[in-house]
Enzyme design. Structure first.
Site, PDB file in Angstrom:
ATOM      1  N   THR A  50       0.841  -1.207   0.000  1.00  0.00           N
ATOM      2  CA  THR A  50       0.000   0.000   0.000  1.00  0.00           C
ATOM      3  C   THR A  50       0.873   1.252   0.000  1.00  0.00           C
ATOM      4  O   THR A  50       0.642   2.185  -0.781  1.00  0.00           O
ATOM      5  CB  THR A  50      -0.931  -0.015   1.238  1.00  0.00           C
ATOM      6  OG1 THR A  50      -1.754  -1.178   1.158  1.00  0.00           O
ATOM      7  CG2 THR A  50      -1.790   1.231   1.296  1.00  0.00           C
TER       8      THR A  50
ATOM      9  N   CYS B 244      -9.321  -7.170   2.062  1.00  0.00           N
ATOM     10  CA  CYS B 244      -9.831  -5.960   2.704  1.00  0.00           C
ATOM     11  C   CYS B 244     -11.303  -5.760   2.394  1.00  0.00           C
ATOM     12  O   CYS B 244     -11.945  -4.892   2.938  1.00  0.00           O
ATOM     13  CB  CYS B 244      -9.014  -4.747   2.276  1.00  0.00           C
ATOM     14  SG  CYS B 244      -8.936  -4.553   0.521  1.00  0.00           S
TER      15      CYS B 244
END
Ligand SMILES: Cc1ncc(COP(=O)(O)O)c(C=O)c1O
Length: 393
Positions: free
Chosen positions: A72, A332
């Protein structure tokens, strides 16, 4: 009995050799890599060694490696580090949220944004990139392997087209790490993201490759670590683990098939054969089921299957109770009721997207686990269909 784990695209088990390599850096060799004394210099040498190992995996220079906290951060550093208001970014509708949401945040700050849609098989057409280029296109960001379908994107062709008009190319290779050869020169990318925990290193460490020709602005401000591109005391143990995982990945990617008795896949071809056995075994036992992304090139470990009349969440829970761990879409998203943005972008009807699950293997899975998984999935889908059929009557 331990559960069978087939969710490697969410995270992979850390290899014992990686744990062993990291251990001293939590214990006697706990030094700060910026300290002048010997313990600090031991930590520095370990970080340098890991940097060389990752550079060897990517066929780049050690100075082109920036260690980060994971995929990320690497994706965010690439996009925010390059783009300013007035620049144009081309990316795709099937990226991980680390790119998608970063791109949307940049659009709010005045960056022009184009999202490309994939084909029904989940592939981005390089010609669509060509058609979207503008004089102010600064960056094209296309992932190398999709986390949900495993579909491999034609990054090399896209890079040629983008470079032809002076744009830079970033690829999120998080799901390709340890699965595909990652030679940045062959790929033609200027920036590439990797994440440790998708390639048998720990969670919380990653890499951004940044070509020496690229000037990148940092996201954070502090010390001059990572040549001023990413300040903060290094995660020495994590970096050492990632370096060791990179060495092991390189060996595994290049391993010859041997007549060994190992039931775990010894190289990518063996892993693909294991995945194909899983996929075909399940499909042979169940009607009204299929593969999302079938027909497209895919990484060796991933299969994304749909089952008509099934709710993916219910199937995942049923399988978990039976001792098989799989997922729907990206980790996620689990718990969310939204269907996968990747499958929807591929044009799948919402109902099919809601009935799709991902099984992702690693080199730690065995033939016998695949045999058990085939029977568990077939039985659970049949049972859920029977319950739904009875409820509908
Ligand atoms: C394609 C892709 N990019 C980025 C990420 C984010 O990586 P990390 O979990 O290291 O932040 C993931 C994680 O699932 C991913 O699959």
């Amino acid at each position: 009995m331990a559960a069978i784990y087939m969710d490697a695209n969410a995270t992979t088990p850390v290899l014992p050799e990686v744990v062993e390599a990291m251990r001293p850096y939590w214990a006697e060799s706990f030094g700060n890599a910026s300290s002048v004394h010997q313990r600090g210099q031991q930590a520095r040498a370990a970080v340098d060694h890991a940097r060389e190992a990752v550079a060897t995996l990517l066929n780049c220079r050690p100075a082109e490696i920036v260690f980060t906290s994971g995929g990320t951060e690497s994706d965010n550093l690439a996009l925010f580090g390059l783009l300013s208001p007035g620049d144009h970014l081309i990316t795709t509708a099937i990226e991980h949220h680390a790119v998608l949401h970063a791109a949307e945040a940049l659009a709010q700050r005045g960056v022009e944004l184009t999202f490309l849609k994939p084909s029904a098989a989940g592939v981005i057409d390089p010609e669509a990139v060509r058609a979207s280029l503008r004089p102010n296109t600064k960056l094209v960001s296309v992932m190398l392997a999709n986390n949900e379908t495993g579909v491999v994107q034609p990054v090399r062709e896209i890079a040629k087209i983008a470079h032809g008009s002076g744009a830079l190319v970033h690829t999120d290779a998080v799901q390709a790490g340890g699965k595909l050869p990652l030679d940045v020169t062959a790929l033609g990318c200027d920036l590439l993201s990797l994440s440790g925990h998708k390639m048998h290193a720990p969670q919380g460490v990653g890499v951004l490759y940044v070509s020496r020709k690229v000037k990148l602005n940092p996201l954070f401000f502090g010390g001059l670590h990572e040549r001023g591109r990413r300040p903060g005391t290094e995660n020495v143990a994590g970096i050492v683990g990632l370096g060791r995982a990179a060495e092991l990945a390189r060996t595994w990617l290049n391993a010859e098939a041997s007549p060994s008795t190992s039931t775990q896949p010894e190289n990518p071809a063996a892993l693909a054969a294991l995945r194909d056995r899983l996929e075909q075994g399940i499909l042979a036992r169940l009607p009204d089921a299929g593969v999302n992304g079938a027909g497209a090139p895919r990484v060796a470990n991933t299969t994304n299957l749909y089952f008509e009349g099934i709710d993916a969440e219910a199937l995942i829970i049923a399988l978990d109770l039976q001792g098989l761990e799989i997922s729907a879409g990206s980790a996620c998203q689990s718990g969310a009721t939204e269907p996968s943005h990747v499958l929807v972008a591929m044009g799948l009807p919402e109902e099919r997207a809601r009935g799709s699950v991902r099984l992702s293997l690693s080199r730690m899975n065995s033939q016998s686990e695949v045999g058990v998984a085939i029977e568990l999935v077939a039985a659970a889908v049949s049972r859920l269909r029977a319950i739904a059929g009875a409820a509908a009557r």
